[in-house]
Design a protein around this motif. Sequence first.
Motif, PDB file in Angstrom:
ATOM      1  N   ALA A   1       5.139  -5.574  -2.969  1.00  0.00           N
ATOM      2  CA  ALA A   1       6.655  -4.669  -3.630  1.00  0.00           C
ATOM      3  C   ALA A   1       6.278  -3.425  -2.488  1.00  0.00           C
ATOM      4  O   ALA A   1       7.422  -3.128  -1.920  1.00  0.00           O
ATOM      5  N   HIS A   2       5.070  -2.906  -2.253  1.00  0.00           N
ATOM      6  CA  HIS A   2       4.971  -1.624  -1.618  1.00  0.00           C
ATOM      7  C   HIS A   2       5.153  -1.880  -0.105  1.00  0.00           C
ATOM      8  O   HIS A   2       5.709  -1.174   0.673  1.00  0.00           O
ATOM      9  N   ALA A   3       4.853  -3.113   0.389  1.00  0.00           N
ATOM     10  CA  ALA A   3       4.599  -3.431   1.802  1.00  0.00           C
ATOM     11  C   ALA A   3       5.702  -3.961   2.604  1.00  0.00           C
ATOM     12  O   ALA A   3       5.939  -3.743   3.542  1.00  0.00           O
ATOM     13  N   LEU A   4       6.537  -4.648   1.473  1.00  0.00           N
ATOM     14  CA  LEU A   4       7.284  -5.821   2.136  1.00  0.00           C
ATOM     15  C   LEU A   4       8.435  -5.011   3.026  1.00  0.00           C
ATOM     16  O   LEU A   4       8.886  -5.399   3.812  1.00  0.00           O
TER      17      LEU A   4
ATOM     18  N   ARG B   1      -0.437   4.874   1.288  1.00  0.00           N
ATOM     19  CA  ARG B   1      -0.139   5.845   0.385  1.00  0.00           C
ATOM     20  C   ARG B   1       0.476   5.428  -0.721  1.00  0.00           C
ATOM     21  O   ARG B   1       1.042   4.285  -0.329  1.00  0.00           O
ATOM     22  N   THR B   2       0.387   5.816  -1.908  1.00  0.00           N
ATOM     23  CA  THR B   2       0.749   5.296  -3.007  1.00  0.00           C
ATOM     24  C   THR B   2       2.480   5.679  -3.270  1.00  0.00           C
ATOM     25  O   THR B   2       2.564   6.854  -2.350  1.00  0.00           O
ATOM     26  N   PRO B   3       3.033   5.065  -3.963  1.00  0.00           N
ATOM     27  CA  PRO B   3       4.567   5.722  -4.142  1.00  0.00           C
ATOM     28  C   PRO B   3       4.690   6.922  -4.626  1.00  0.00           C
ATOM     29  O   PRO B   3       5.540   7.757  -4.353  1.00  0.00           O
TER      30      PRO B   3
ATOM     31  N   ARG C   1       5.795  12.705  -3.468  1.00  0.00           N
ATOM     32  CA  ARG C   1       5.204  14.081  -3.386  1.00  0.00           C
ATOM     33  C   ARG C   1       5.522  14.708  -2.014  1.00  0.00           C
ATOM     34  O   ARG C   1       5.884  16.081  -1.753  1.00  0.00           O
ATOM     35  N   ASP C   2       4.935  13.784  -0.936  1.00  0.00           N
ATOM     36  CA  ASP C   2       4.887  14.261   0.254  1.00  0.00           C
ATOM     37  C   ASP C   2       6.356  14.497   1.017  1.00  0.00           C
ATOM     38  O   ASP C   2       6.709  15.693   1.522  1.00  0.00           O
ATOM     39  N   ILE C   3       7.316  13.595   0.727  1.00  0.00           N
ATOM     40  CA  ILE C   3       8.659  14.045   1.119  1.00  0.00           C
ATOM     41  C   ILE C   3       9.440  15.075   0.281  1.00  0.00           C
ATOM     42  O   ILE C   3       9.965  16.026   0.922  1.00  0.00           O
ATOM     43  N   ARG C   4       8.965  15.342  -1.048  1.00  0.00           N
ATOM     44  CA  ARG C   4       9.462  16.230  -2.036  1.00  0.00           C
ATOM     45  C   ARG C   4       8.987  17.742  -1.152  1.00  0.00           C
ATOM     46  O   ARG C   4       9.801  18.573  -1.175  1.00  0.00           O
ATOM     47  N   LEU C   5       7.663  17.999  -1.073  1.00  0.00           N
ATOM     48  CA  LEU C   5       7.314  19.068  -0.534  1.00  0.00           C
ATOM     49  C   LEU C   5       7.744  19.390   0.669  1.00  0.00           C
ATOM     50  O   LEU C   5       8.156  20.750   1.013  1.00  0.00           O
TER      51      LEU C   5
ATOM     52  N   PHE D   1       8.620   1.797   6.665  1.00  0.00           N
ATOM     53  CA  PHE D   1       8.781   2.117   5.371  1.00  0.00           C
ATOM     54  C   PHE D   1       8.069   1.259   4.205  1.00  0.00           C
ATOM     55  O   PHE D   1       7.784   0.357   4.723  1.00  0.00           O
ATOM     56  N   SER D   2       7.591   2.051   3.155  1.00  0.00           N
ATOM     57  CA  SER D   2       7.147   0.990   2.113  1.00  0.00           C
ATOM     58  C   SER D   2       8.165   1.068   0.756  1.00  0.00           C
ATOM     59  O   SER D   2       9.025   1.807   0.933  1.00  0.00           O
ATOM     60  N   GLY D   3       8.138   0.003  -0.110  1.00  0.00           N
ATOM     61  CA  GLY D   3       8.682   0.257  -1.322  1.00  0.00           C
ATOM     62  C   GLY D   3       8.781   1.771  -1.856  1.00  0.00           C
ATOM     63  O   GLY D   3       9.606   2.087  -2.299  1.00  0.00           O
TER      64      GLY D   3
END
Length: 239
Positions: free
Chosen positions: A18-21, A112-114, A119-123, A146-148
């Motif tokens: 789900a993360h990689a698709l 990276r984990t979801p 957190r990366d994008i929010r910062l 993109f990841s999930g």
Amino acid sequence: MRHPVATLAVPLTGAALAHALPAVTARNTPRRLTPHLAGEGRPGGVALTFDDGPDPLGTPAVLETLAGLGWRATFFMLGSQVRQHPAIARQVVDAGHEVAVHGTVHRNHLTRTPLAVRRDIRLAVEQITGTTGVRPRWFRPPYGIFSGGTHWAARDLGLVPVLWTAWGKDWRAGPPVQIVAEVMHTLRDGGTVLLHDSDCTSRPGSWRSTVAALPLLAARVRAQGLEVRPLADHLAAPC
């Protein structure tokens, strides 16, 4: 700039799938089904975008060239670069250009984990907004992968993902004429161009080739009767 191929060599199951698709499908999805994701906008022009800045050398040189051409563009900024060069980030806005989010650090979201991606994008959003006074609307992940977690985070933070239809591969610091040829190979009316105003993830000094390529690109685009615009104008709904 090294763009990894979104090919997974290990079996994926459950949450990992789900993360990689999305990374596997994003580049292969027909543009007619996801035109805005691909950066396809209104006819009559093309969007010009820059990644990886702001940069104390590359960004001012790009801004000066754009001013001479009468062009406005969208700058996908890294939060880490904004933190190091806040005055340059503000210079982009003061020059009438649009700011967008490229993340805090330039790292493949598949590694990276979801929660880490969010957190990366929010910062990055907070850094760009606090520095420039403008909250960005658009988001582009590093390497365009993109990841999930990427999709979830962008949606949760109210950002619109945008990739590109043509790129100059200018991170390689090739001859300016080659950069333009790369762009024109896939650029069509309504498309989006990806270039770089920073060499922080590219070959040192590659921004010089980008700057030199811009007037050559202008000649080709004008010969086709196309205007150059930021994403806010490019992806605006028709009247």
